[in-house]
Write an enzyme that holds these catalytic residues in place. Structure first.
Site, PDB file in Angstrom:
ATOM      1  N   GLY A   1      -7.183   5.598  19.179  1.00 46.43           N
ATOM      2  CA  GLY A   1      -6.915   4.242  18.686  1.00 46.43           C
ATOM      3  C   GLY A   1      -6.078   3.422  19.653  1.00 46.43           C
ATOM      4  O   GLY A   1      -5.692   3.890  20.733  1.00 46.43           O
TER       5      GLY A   1
ATOM      6  N   SER B   1       4.138   1.399   7.890  1.00 53.57           N
ATOM      7  CA  SER B   1       3.638   0.042   8.123  1.00 53.57           C
ATOM      8  C   SER B   1       4.380  -1.012   7.316  1.00 53.57           C
ATOM      9  O   SER B   1       4.802  -0.766   6.170  1.00 53.57           O
ATOM     10  CB  SER B   1       2.156   0.011   7.717  1.00 53.57           C
ATOM     11  OG  SER B   1       1.714  -1.320   7.590  1.00 53.57           O
TER      12      SER B   1
ATOM     13  N   GLU C   1       2.953  -3.216   5.860  1.00 54.06           N
ATOM     14  CA  GLU C   1       2.136  -3.456   4.662  1.00 54.06           C
ATOM     15  C   GLU C   1       2.811  -2.856   3.423  1.00 54.06           C
ATOM     16  O   GLU C   1       2.523  -3.267   2.300  1.00 54.06           O
ATOM     17  CB  GLU C   1       0.743  -2.857   4.836  1.00 54.06           C
ATOM     18  CG  GLU C   1      -0.180  -3.660   5.721  1.00 54.06           C
ATOM     19  CD  GLU C   1      -0.566  -5.005   5.113  1.00 54.06           C
ATOM     20  OE1 GLU C   1      -1.205  -5.017   4.065  1.00 54.06           O
ATOM     21  OE2 GLU C   1      -0.200  -6.049   5.694  1.00 54.06           O
TER      22      GLU C   1
ATOM     23  N   TYR D   1      -4.608   0.931   1.090  1.00 49.52           N
ATOM     24  CA  TYR D   1      -4.032   1.327   2.388  1.00 49.52           C
ATOM     25  C   TYR D   1      -2.515   1.418   2.282  1.00 49.52           C
ATOM     26  O   TYR D   1      -1.902   2.415   2.673  1.00 49.52           O
ATOM     27  CB  TYR D   1      -4.424   0.295   3.455  1.00 49.52           C
ATOM     28  CG  TYR D   1      -3.665   0.441   4.756  1.00 49.52           C
ATOM     29  CD1 TYR D   1      -4.101   1.315   5.752  1.00 49.52           C
ATOM     30  CD2 TYR D   1      -2.499  -0.284   4.998  1.00 49.52           C
ATOM     31  CE1 TYR D   1      -3.397   1.465   6.941  1.00 49.52           C
ATOM     32  CE2 TYR D   1      -1.788  -0.147   6.180  1.00 49.52           C
ATOM     33  CZ  TYR D   1      -2.237   0.722   7.150  1.00 49.52           C
ATOM     34  OH  TYR D   1      -1.536   0.865   8.327  1.00 49.52           O
TER      35      TYR D   1
ATOM     36  N   ARG E   1      -7.535  -9.961  17.354  1.00 48.74           N
ATOM     37  CA  ARG E   1      -8.515  -9.658  18.408  1.00 48.74           C
ATOM     38  C   ARG E   1      -9.842 -10.361  18.112  1.00 48.74           C
ATOM     39  O   ARG E   1     -10.522 -10.839  19.028  1.00 48.74           O
ATOM     40  CB  ARG E   1      -8.716  -8.133  18.494  1.00 48.74           C
ATOM     41  CG  ARG E   1      -9.667  -7.710  19.577  1.00 48.74           C
ATOM     42  CD  ARG E   1      -9.022  -7.776  20.967  1.00 48.74           C
ATOM     43  NE  ARG E   1     -10.017  -7.794  22.029  1.00 48.74           N
ATOM     44  CZ  ARG E   1     -10.794  -6.783  22.372  1.00 48.74           C
ATOM     45  NH1 ARG E   1     -10.692  -5.615  21.723  1.00 48.74           N
ATOM     46  NH2 ARG E   1     -11.678  -6.904  23.346  1.00 48.74           N
TER      47      ARG E   1
HETATM   48  P1  NAP Z   1      -6.578   2.253  15.111  1.00 50.42           P
HETATM   49  O1  NAP Z   1      -6.761   1.607  16.451  1.00 50.42           O
HETATM   50  O2  NAP Z   1      -7.442   1.852  13.993  1.00 50.42           O
HETATM   51  O3  NAP Z   1      -6.713   3.832  15.337  1.00 50.42           O
HETATM   52  C1  NAP Z   1      -6.809   4.718  14.248  1.00 50.42           C
HETATM   53  C2  NAP Z   1      -6.984   6.125  14.789  1.00 50.42           C
HETATM   54  O4  NAP Z   1      -7.068   7.037  13.695  1.00 50.42           O
HETATM   55  C3  NAP Z   1      -8.262   6.323  15.623  1.00 50.42           C
HETATM   56  O5  NAP Z   1      -7.968   7.185  16.689  1.00 50.42           O
HETATM   57  C4  NAP Z   1      -9.197   7.011  14.627  1.00 50.42           C
HETATM   58  O6  NAP Z   1     -10.193   7.805  15.232  1.00 50.42           O
HETATM   59  C5  NAP Z   1      -8.178   7.903  13.906  1.00 50.42           C
HETATM   60  N1  NAP Z   1      -8.676   8.423  12.638  1.00 50.42           N
HETATM   61  C6  NAP Z   1      -9.165   7.710  11.586  1.00 50.42           C
HETATM   62  N2  NAP Z   1      -9.512   8.557  10.584  1.00 50.42           N
HETATM   63  C7  NAP Z   1      -9.232   9.810  11.016  1.00 50.42           C
HETATM   64  C8  NAP Z   1      -9.399  11.092  10.450  1.00 50.42           C
HETATM   65  N3  NAP Z   1      -9.926  11.272   9.240  1.00 50.42           N
HETATM   66  N4  NAP Z   1      -8.990  12.176  11.161  1.00 50.42           N
HETATM   67  C9  NAP Z   1      -8.491  12.017  12.407  1.00 50.42           C
HETATM   68  N5  NAP Z   1      -8.344  10.828  13.010  1.00 50.42           N
HETATM   69  C10 NAP Z   1      -8.704   9.732  12.317  1.00 50.42           C
HETATM   70  O7  NAP Z   1      -5.049   2.086  14.620  1.00 50.42           O
HETATM   71  P2  NAP Z   1      -3.749   1.620  15.448  1.00 50.42           P
HETATM   72  O8  NAP Z   1      -3.669   0.148  15.401  1.00 50.42           O
HETATM   73  O9  NAP Z   1      -3.702   2.334  16.742  1.00 50.42           O
HETATM   74  O10 NAP Z   1      -2.599   2.155  14.489  1.00 50.42           O
HETATM   75  C11 NAP Z   1      -2.071   3.467  14.624  1.00 50.42           C
HETATM   76  C12 NAP Z   1      -1.401   3.877  13.325  1.00 50.42           C
HETATM   77  O11 NAP Z   1      -0.339   2.972  13.037  1.00 50.42           O
HETATM   78  C13 NAP Z   1      -2.297   3.847  12.098  1.00 50.42           C
HETATM   79  O12 NAP Z   1      -1.883   4.893  11.240  1.00 50.42           O
HETATM   80  C14 NAP Z   1      -2.003   2.520  11.447  1.00 50.42           C
HETATM   81  O13 NAP Z   1      -2.279   2.565  10.065  1.00 50.42           O
HETATM   82  C15 NAP Z   1      -0.527   2.382  11.746  1.00 50.42           C
HETATM   83  N6  NAP Z   1      -0.015   1.032  11.873  1.00 50.42           N
HETATM   84  C16 NAP Z   1      -0.607   0.144  12.701  1.00 50.42           C
HETATM   85  C17 NAP Z   1      -0.076  -1.118  12.867  1.00 50.42           C
HETATM   86  C18 NAP Z   1      -0.702  -2.138  13.787  1.00 50.42           C
HETATM   87  O14 NAP Z   1      -0.383  -3.326  13.660  1.00 50.42           O
HETATM   88  N7  NAP Z   1      -1.564  -1.733  14.713  1.00 50.42           N
HETATM   89  C19 NAP Z   1       1.105  -1.474  12.186  1.00 50.42           C
HETATM   90  C20 NAP Z   1       1.704  -0.521  11.368  1.00 50.42           C
HETATM   91  C21 NAP Z   1       1.158   0.731  11.230  1.00 50.42           C
HETATM   92  P3  NAP Z   1     -11.659   7.175  15.613  1.00 50.42           P
HETATM   93  O15 NAP Z   1     -11.478   6.564  16.979  1.00 50.42           O
HETATM   94  O16 NAP Z   1     -12.522   8.375  15.601  1.00 50.42           O
HETATM   95  O17 NAP Z   1     -11.978   6.156  14.565  1.00 50.42           O
HETATM   96  N1  GDD Z   2      -9.222  -8.561   9.549  1.00 46.18           N
HETATM   97  C1  GDD Z   2      -9.344  -9.853   9.242  1.00 46.18           C
HETATM   98  N2  GDD Z   2     -10.539 -10.502   9.472  1.00 46.18           N
HETATM   99  N3  GDD Z   2      -8.281 -10.492   8.698  1.00 46.18           N
HETATM  100  C2  GDD Z   2      -8.420 -11.812   8.419  1.00 46.18           C
HETATM  101  C3  GDD Z   2      -9.603 -12.515   8.662  1.00 46.18           C
HETATM  102  C4  GDD Z   2     -10.719 -11.822   9.206  1.00 46.18           C
HETATM  103  O1  GDD Z   2     -11.795 -12.376   9.435  1.00 46.18           O
HETATM  104  N4  GDD Z   2      -9.404 -13.806   8.297  1.00 46.18           N
HETATM  105  C5  GDD Z   2      -8.154 -13.909   7.845  1.00 46.18           C
HETATM  106  N5  GDD Z   2      -7.541 -12.701   7.900  1.00 46.18           N
HETATM  107  C6  GDD Z   2      -6.164 -12.407   7.463  1.00 46.18           C
HETATM  108  C7  GDD Z   2      -6.043 -11.241   6.500  1.00 46.18           C
HETATM  109  O2  GDD Z   2      -6.367 -11.645   5.168  1.00 46.18           O
HETATM  110  C8  GDD Z   2      -4.574 -10.880   6.685  1.00 46.18           C
HETATM  111  O3  GDD Z   2      -3.778 -11.676   5.848  1.00 46.18           O
HETATM  112  C9  GDD Z   2      -4.265 -11.238   8.129  1.00 46.18           C
HETATM  113  O4  GDD Z   2      -5.380 -12.028   8.579  1.00 46.18           O
HETATM  114  C10 GDD Z   2      -4.116 -10.035   9.055  1.00 46.18           C
HETATM  115  O5  GDD Z   2      -5.225  -9.184   8.858  1.00 46.18           O
HETATM  116  P1  GDD Z   2      -5.494  -7.931   9.847  1.00 46.18           P
HETATM  117  O6  GDD Z   2      -5.541  -8.396  11.247  1.00 46.18           O
HETATM  118  O7  GDD Z   2      -6.665  -7.191   9.313  1.00 46.18           O
HETATM  119  O8  GDD Z   2      -4.134  -7.078   9.755  1.00 46.18           O
HETATM  120  P2  GDD Z   2      -3.302  -6.574   8.494  1.00 46.18           P
HETATM  121  O9  GDD Z   2      -1.986  -7.286   8.533  1.00 46.18           O
HETATM  122  O10 GDD Z   2      -4.071  -6.620   7.239  1.00 46.18           O
HETATM  123  O11 GDD Z   2      -3.095  -5.025   8.839  1.00 46.18           O
HETATM  124  C11 GDD Z   2      -2.764  -4.600  10.150  1.00 46.18           C
HETATM  125  O12 GDD Z   2      -1.362  -4.579  10.316  1.00 46.18           O
HETATM  126  C12 GDD Z   2      -0.690  -3.665   9.460  1.00 46.18           C
HETATM  127  C13 GDD Z   2       0.810  -3.786   9.748  1.00 46.18           C
HETATM  128  O13 GDD Z   2       1.369  -4.712   8.858  1.00 46.18           O
HETATM  129  C14 GDD Z   2      -3.374  -3.207  10.356  1.00 46.18           C
HETATM  130  O14 GDD Z   2      -3.208  -2.835  11.705  1.00 46.18           O
HETATM  131  C15 GDD Z   2      -2.697  -2.181   9.482  1.00 46.18           C
HETATM  132  O15 GDD Z   2      -3.177  -0.870   9.838  1.00 46.18           O
HETATM  133  C16 GDD Z   2      -1.183  -2.259   9.725  1.00 46.18           C
HETATM  134  O16 GDD Z   2      -0.486  -1.347   8.925  1.00 46.18           O
END
Ligand code: NAP
Ligand code: GDD
Length: 330
Positions: A11, A132, A134, A156, A198
């Site tokens: 990821g 998170s 969230e 989630y 993104r």
């Molecule tokens: P990501 O890009 O969606 O990556 C998720 C990873 O989890 C991928 O490597 C995926 O593998 C793996 N995975 C999913 N299901 C699995 C399973 N059943 N067994 C083993 N591996 C599995 O997420 P990220 O943005 O890097 O986030 C990393 C972690 O931080 C996540 O737990 C997310 O919930 C948490 N988090 C993210 C954010 C944020 O803003 N990015 C904020 C707070 C917390 P595949 O490549 O095979 O799908």
């Molecule tokens: N994905 C997505 N797609 N979100 C949208 C869109 C769309 O087309 N249009 C509006 N949004 C709004 C969502 O409703 C949300 O309020 C906000 O954009 C951010 O959505 P995401 O980018 O999907 O992120 P997230 O905040 O729900 O969750 C991400 O951040 C969390 C940390 O607070 C994920 O990375 C989670 O895994 C992570 O925990």
């Protein structure tokens, strides 16, 4: 040299953490799922990793849904540090697949923690849990800090709250060095293409390059605290180097709406977003997190952490990366 085991290594965060740990001399073991495609783009394109460092990276098949693979791998590898980054990480999708999301994001954590204990590593291996913002959901105070009560708003987030408390409980019940990073949204050019940041930067770049006509979005009013993923991966490592296990909020302290992100991204390619954004109900959530913003002063106090990249810089670096990829075809 130390060794680390990373779930979620393919990821966004897993790839940055892998680069960091390899640069520090770690042997890195990553858990990968079997899938029909061998596409592991982020790991194939690790930056600034020498051949010697790459030879210290080892991938192993397994799944957070499969206890046997976790028990076997932890027993064999006996890593010094475990980073649990794997999850079904898409909030909107968790409403469609609540049971699967709970199995991986909640029960999966307990499977992994138990695998560590069963391998006899409960008192030695250090554990990081990807919690998170969230979890704050319908936030009861602003900004949110480590002591703020949780009010999750999605399957989630409910699963993440469970894992957060499981991590605390293994620390209190079994004396494990287990801690949670409560990370607010963090983004990068490696962010999945169906997260809003993104999706928007990619669309702005593709529209500018003449490859796309418009982008379809949901709620533009939601507000988030967006930081840079590369900086946040460094914090995960730092948390495991502290004298005692503690949980930390990691955030920029700045809050912006999705609409502001959209406007900034389109402005970066000299376009007016109003001409290119359409609405689709499909992207709305059954219950939304309207606004979250974090207070990371504990991390600053304990290990001097402060974000360098904030909103405008982050949008620009992502648009530039997407534009470059569109124009060069890479
Ligand atoms: P990501 O890009 O969606 O990556 C998720 C990873 O989890 C991928 O490597 C995926 O593998 C793996 N995975 C999913 N299901 C699995 C399973 N059943 N067994 C083993 N591996 C599995 O997420 P990220 O943005 O890097 O986030 C990393 C972690 O931080 C996540 O737990 C997310 O919930 C948490 N988090 C993210 C954010 C944020 O803003 N990015 C904020 C707070 C917390 P595949 O490549 O095979 O799908
Ligand atoms: N994905 C997505 N797609 N979100 C949208 C869109 C769309 O087309 N249009 C509006 N949004 C709004 C969502 O409703 C949300 O309020 C906000 O954009 C951010 O959505 P995401 O980018 O999907 O992120 P997230 O905040 O729900 O969750 C991400 O951040 C969390 C940390 O607070 C994920 O990375 C989670 O895994 C992570 O925990």
């Amino acid at each position: 040299m130390p060794s680390a085991f990373i779930t979620g290594i393919t990821g966004q965060d897993g790839s940055y953490l892998t680069e960091l740990l390899l640069a520090k001399g770690y042997t890195v073991h990553g858990l990968v799922r079997r899938s029909s495609s061998l596409d592991r783009g982020r790991l194939d394109n690790l930056e600034d990793v020498s051949d010697e460092a790459r030879a210290r990276l080892h991938l192993h098949y397994g799944d957070l849904g499969d206890s046997n693979s976790l028990y076997r791998l932890l027993g064999e590898l006996k890593p010094d540090e475990v980073y649990n980054l794997a999850s079904q990480s898409h909030v909107r999708v968790s409403f469609d697949m609540p049971e699967f999301t709970t199995d991986i994001n909640a029960t999966g954590t307990v499977r992994l923690l138990e695998a560590i204990r069963s391998a006899g590593l409960g008192k030695t291996t250090r554990y990081y849990q990807a919690s998170s913002s969230e979890m704050f959901g319908k936030a009861v105070e602003t900004p949110q800090r480590e002591t703020t009560r949780f009010h999750p708003r999605s399957p989630y987030a409910c699963a993440k709250v469970f894992s957060h408390y499981a991590t605390v409980n293994y620390r209190e019940a079994h004396g494990m060095f287990s801690c949670s990073g409560i990370l607010f949204n963090h983004e990068s050019p490696r962010r999945g293409e169906n997260f809003v940041t993104r999706k928007v930067t990619l669309a702005a770049a593709r529209i500018k390059a003449g490859l796309q006509e418009y982008v379809t979005l949901g709620n533009l009013e939601a507000r988030r605290d967006w930081g840079y993923a590369k900086e946040y991966a460094e914090v995960m490592w730092r948390m495991l180097q502290q004298d005692s296990p503690e949980d930390y909020v990691i955030a920029t302290g700045e809050c912006h709406s999705v609409e502001e992100w959209v406007a900034e991204a389109f402005a970066a390619v000299d376009l007016d977003w109003h001409d290119y954004v359409r609405f689709d109900q499909r992207f709305m959530r059954a219950s939304e997190v309207d606004e979250v913003v974090g207070d990371a002063s504990k991390a600053k106090r304990d290990f001097g952490w402060e974000p360098q990249v904030k909103f405008s810089k982050l949008v620009k670096l992502m648009v530039e990366a997407d534009l470059k990829a569109c124009l060069t075809g890479k």
